[in-house]
Design a protein around this motif. Sequence first.
Motif, PDB file in Angstrom:
ATOM      1  N   PHE A  69       9.438  -1.295 -10.621  1.00  0.00           N
ATOM      2  CA  PHE A  69       9.383  -0.002 -10.119  1.00  0.00           C
ATOM      3  C   PHE A  69       9.787  -0.045  -8.549  1.00  0.00           C
ATOM      4  CE2 PHE A  69       5.264  -2.013  -9.147  1.00  0.00           C
ATOM      5  CZ  PHE A  69       4.943  -1.556  -7.950  1.00  0.00           C
ATOM      6  N   GLU A  70       9.543  -1.087  -7.770  1.00  0.00           N
ATOM      7  CA  GLU A  70       9.779  -1.156  -6.333  1.00  0.00           C
ATOM      8  C   GLU A  70      11.337  -1.146  -6.100  1.00  0.00           C
ATOM      9  OE1 GLU A  70       6.423  -4.771  -5.705  1.00  0.00           O
ATOM     10  OE2 GLU A  70       8.595  -5.137  -6.020  1.00  0.00           O
ATOM     11  N   LEU A  71      12.176  -1.261  -6.920  1.00  0.00           N
ATOM     12  CA  LEU A  71      13.489  -0.734  -6.762  1.00  0.00           C
ATOM     13  C   LEU A  71      13.931   0.404  -6.882  1.00  0.00           C
ATOM     14  CD1 LEU A  71      15.438  -3.443  -9.199  1.00  0.00           C
ATOM     15  CD2 LEU A  71      15.899  -2.963  -6.859  1.00  0.00           C
ATOM     16  N   LEU A  72      12.982   1.408  -7.208  1.00  0.00           N
ATOM     17  CA  LEU A  72      13.501   2.757  -7.531  1.00  0.00           C
ATOM     18  C   LEU A  72      13.416   3.475  -5.926  1.00  0.00           C
ATOM     19  CD1 LEU A  72      11.248   3.900 -10.595  1.00  0.00           C
ATOM     20  CD2 LEU A  72      13.574   3.511 -10.387  1.00  0.00           C
ATOM     21  N   THR A  73      12.471   2.927  -5.326  1.00  0.00           N
ATOM     22  CA  THR A  73      12.401   3.369  -3.722  1.00  0.00           C
ATOM     23  C   THR A  73      13.623   3.079  -2.965  1.00  0.00           C
ATOM     24  OG1 THR A  73       9.900   3.732  -3.612  1.00  0.00           O
ATOM     25  CG2 THR A  73      11.143   3.529  -1.598  1.00  0.00           C
ATOM     26  N   ASN A  74      13.966   1.753  -3.237  1.00  0.00           N
ATOM     27  CA  ASN A  74      15.017   1.193  -2.707  1.00  0.00           C
ATOM     28  C   ASN A  74      16.314   1.836  -3.026  1.00  0.00           C
ATOM     29  OD1 ASN A  74      15.910  -0.689  -0.798  1.00  0.00           O
ATOM     30  ND2 ASN A  74      16.728  -1.926  -2.585  1.00  0.00           N
ATOM     31  N   PHE A  75      16.415   2.135  -4.390  1.00  0.00           N
ATOM     32  CA  PHE A  75      17.671   3.024  -4.976  1.00  0.00           C
ATOM     33  C   PHE A  75      17.914   4.360  -4.024  1.00  0.00           C
ATOM     34  CE2 PHE A  75      17.671   0.505  -9.360  1.00  0.00           C
ATOM     35  CZ  PHE A  75      18.398  -0.261  -8.610  1.00  0.00           C
ATOM     36  N   ALA A  76      16.614   4.863  -3.884  1.00  0.00           N
ATOM     37  CA  ALA A  76      16.547   6.020  -3.182  1.00  0.00           C
ATOM     38  C   ALA A  76      17.412   6.073  -1.814  1.00  0.00           C
ATOM     39  CB  ALA A  76      15.383   6.995  -3.209  1.00  0.00           C
ATOM     40  N   ASN A 118       0.825  -1.211   0.022  1.00  0.00           N
ATOM     41  CA  ASN A 118       0.043   0.250   0.074  1.00  0.00           C
ATOM     42  C   ASN A 118       0.968   1.260   0.031  1.00  0.00           C
ATOM     43  OD1 ASN A 118      -2.422   1.502  -0.006  1.00  0.00           O
ATOM     44  ND2 ASN A 118      -2.428   1.437   2.242  1.00  0.00           N
ATOM     45  N   TYR A 119       1.838   1.131  -0.924  1.00  0.00           N
ATOM     46  CA  TYR A 119       2.973   2.200  -0.861  1.00  0.00           C
ATOM     47  C   TYR A 119       2.157   3.655  -1.400  1.00  0.00           C
ATOM     48  CZ  TYR A 119       2.711   1.465  -6.020  1.00  0.00           C
ATOM     49  OH  TYR A 119       2.320   1.134  -7.066  1.00  0.00           O
ATOM     50  N   GLY A 163       3.278   6.682  -3.274  1.00  0.00           N
ATOM     51  CA  GLY A 163       3.971   5.862  -4.109  1.00  0.00           C
ATOM     52  C   GLY A 163       5.625   6.057  -4.563  1.00  0.00           C
ATOM     53  N   VAL A 164       5.705   5.537  -5.577  1.00  0.00           N
ATOM     54  CA  VAL A 164       7.205   5.801  -6.057  1.00  0.00           C
ATOM     55  C   VAL A 164       7.675   7.533  -6.260  1.00  0.00           C
ATOM     56  CG1 VAL A 164       6.892   5.556  -8.406  1.00  0.00           C
ATOM     57  CG2 VAL A 164       9.109   4.828  -7.397  1.00  0.00           C
ATOM     58  N   HIS A 165       6.683   8.118  -6.387  1.00  0.00           N
ATOM     59  CA  HIS A 165       6.740   9.507  -6.481  1.00  0.00           C
ATOM     60  C   HIS A 165       7.392  10.212  -5.411  1.00  0.00           C
ATOM     61  CE1 HIS A 165       4.514   9.579 -10.367  1.00  0.00           C
ATOM     62  NE2 HIS A 165       3.609   9.140  -9.815  1.00  0.00           N
ATOM     63  N   ARG A 173      12.621   9.277   5.267  1.00  0.00           N
ATOM     64  CA  ARG A 173      13.316   7.972   5.012  1.00  0.00           C
ATOM     65  C   ARG A 173      12.665   6.964   5.684  1.00  0.00           C
ATOM     66  NH1 ARG A 173      17.919   9.376   7.237  1.00  0.00           N
ATOM     67  NH2 ARG A 173      18.758  10.414   5.447  1.00  0.00           N
ATOM     68  N   LEU A 174      12.289   7.124   6.939  1.00  0.00           N
ATOM     69  CA  LEU A 174      11.713   6.185   7.694  1.00  0.00           C
ATOM     70  C   LEU A 174      10.414   5.474   7.283  1.00  0.00           C
ATOM     71  CD1 LEU A 174      12.158   7.425  11.429  1.00  0.00           C
ATOM     72  CD2 LEU A 174      12.853   5.185  10.625  1.00  0.00           C
ATOM     73  N   ALA A 175       9.500   6.608   6.500  1.00  0.00           N
ATOM     74  CA  ALA A 175       8.367   6.092   5.910  1.00  0.00           C
ATOM     75  C   ALA A 175       8.762   5.561   4.591  1.00  0.00           C
ATOM     76  CB  ALA A 175       7.542   7.559   5.783  1.00  0.00           C
ATOM     77  N   LEU A 176       9.525   6.138   3.763  1.00  0.00           N
ATOM     78  CA  LEU A 176       9.754   5.226   2.684  1.00  0.00           C
ATOM     79  C   LEU A 176      10.246   3.856   2.838  1.00  0.00           C
ATOM     80  CD1 LEU A 176      11.638   8.151   0.504  1.00  0.00           C
ATOM     81  CD2 LEU A 176       9.510   6.979   0.261  1.00  0.00           C
ATOM     82  N   ALA A 177      10.986   3.639   3.955  1.00  0.00           N
ATOM     83  CA  ALA A 177      11.417   2.143   4.021  1.00  0.00           C
ATOM     84  C   ALA A 177      10.365   1.286   4.580  1.00  0.00           C
ATOM     85  CB  ALA A 177      12.395   2.193   5.308  1.00  0.00           C
ATOM     86  N   GLU A 178       9.271   1.728   5.053  1.00  0.00           N
ATOM     87  CA  GLU A 178       8.123   0.870   5.115  1.00  0.00           C
ATOM     88  C   GLU A 178       7.334   0.354   3.949  1.00  0.00           C
ATOM     89  OE1 GLU A 178       6.536  -0.018   8.346  1.00  0.00           O
ATOM     90  OE2 GLU A 178       8.635   0.415   8.733  1.00  0.00           O
ATOM     91  N   THR A 179       7.692   1.064   2.732  1.00  0.00           N
ATOM     92  CA  THR A 179       7.115   0.849   1.601  1.00  0.00           C
ATOM     93  C   THR A 179       7.952   0.137   0.616  1.00  0.00           C
ATOM     94  OG1 THR A 179       7.892   2.803   0.014  1.00  0.00           O
ATOM     95  CG2 THR A 179       5.925   2.936   1.629  1.00  0.00           C
ATOM     96  N   ILE A 180       9.155  -0.498   1.325  1.00  0.00           N
ATOM     97  CA  ILE A 180      10.080  -1.390   0.562  1.00  0.00           C
ATOM     98  C   ILE A 180       9.829  -2.844   0.806  1.00  0.00           C
ATOM     99  CG2 ILE A 180      12.442  -1.922   0.055  1.00  0.00           C
ATOM    100  CD1 ILE A 180      13.296   0.928   0.628  1.00  0.00           C
ATOM    101  N   PRO A 181       9.621  -3.521  -0.194  1.00  0.00           N
ATOM    102  CA  PRO A 181       9.250  -5.048  -0.025  1.00  0.00           C
ATOM    103  C   PRO A 181      10.703  -6.011   0.220  1.00  0.00           C
ATOM    104  CG  PRO A 181       9.332  -4.722  -2.431  1.00  0.00           C
ATOM    105  CD  PRO A 181       9.264  -3.613  -1.599  1.00  0.00           C
TER     106      PRO A 181
END
Length: 312
Positions: A274-281, A213-214, A219-221, A242-250
């Motif tokens: 697309f899930e990798l993009l948040t991880n890359f950030a 439920n990113y 979302g990735v934006h 960063r803390l909140a983004l980490a919650e959206t990484i599978p």
Amino acid sequence: MIRFIKVLFTLIFSYQICSAQSQQGGFTDQWNNFPAGTFGPKTFSFDTSSLRSISIVPASGIHPRIYFGPADLPEIQDRLQNTQAGQEVFKQLHAYTTLMHLSYNPGLYNHNSSYGADAFGNRRISNAGKWNKSALYSGLVSGDLTILNGVSNKDRYLLSSVMALEAFECLVMAGQFDNDTGMNYDDRAEMLGKAMSTWAQIVYGDPLLNWNNYHHFGGVHMAFAYDLNYNSMTGNQRDSVRLALAETIPATPRYGVNTENYATTSNWVGLNSFELLTNFALEGESGYNASLTEDYMKSYYKFISYGWYASG
């Protein structure tokens, strides 16, 4: 229209593939960890002789980093200012960010203005009412922790997509003044950092926020906004986002990593990347999932070897 926003980013950043100096970047130099035959009997040799590599990824903690690095910024700015395609892309982007600041109330955002219409009189935003999330954005900037109560994921996604465009515009126009909004871009970047941090505070710890439920956090934006606006944010703002983004990484890819090599033939490998993009950030930072990147590399290796047929 969400796809349209993604297309804008693709138009801006895809130039980098063709224009950068030929060199290895990101994880490309780690493909040797997966020699041919590792995931099955089929032998496959990657031929990249006719390709030009993207620029090497900056060191961990340096931003921007997802699509391009700081060293690439002057060339991107030059294309946006001095090529016809770049100018049109930037004008389209600017219409959305201007709407977010001015809102669509009477006498404010103007469809017939220089920012609202192209040279042929066509509206740059066909449905400005749909995209008018100015009140939500203003509430986030002011620190209102209730502003997103009852707001659907669809509207959150629309808002975050324009926030990502705002981050990019503020980055490439840093130090300059925008006549259409009457604001300095540095001030706009500061406002964006406040809005992102408020949103992060709202959703962090919420059971609704998870990798499936990113959208709850844009979302990735939001990962794009974090990457592009990183240098204009305070340490506390970065930490909260960063803390909140980490919650959206599978933990692992949705498909491919545990599939037999010869059966990894579904385009789900690409669709879900697309899930990798948040991880890359977050690469190298708190919350980064190194195993996810490694697992996706394995999935792609199997897919390219077995799912990509000679016919194309």
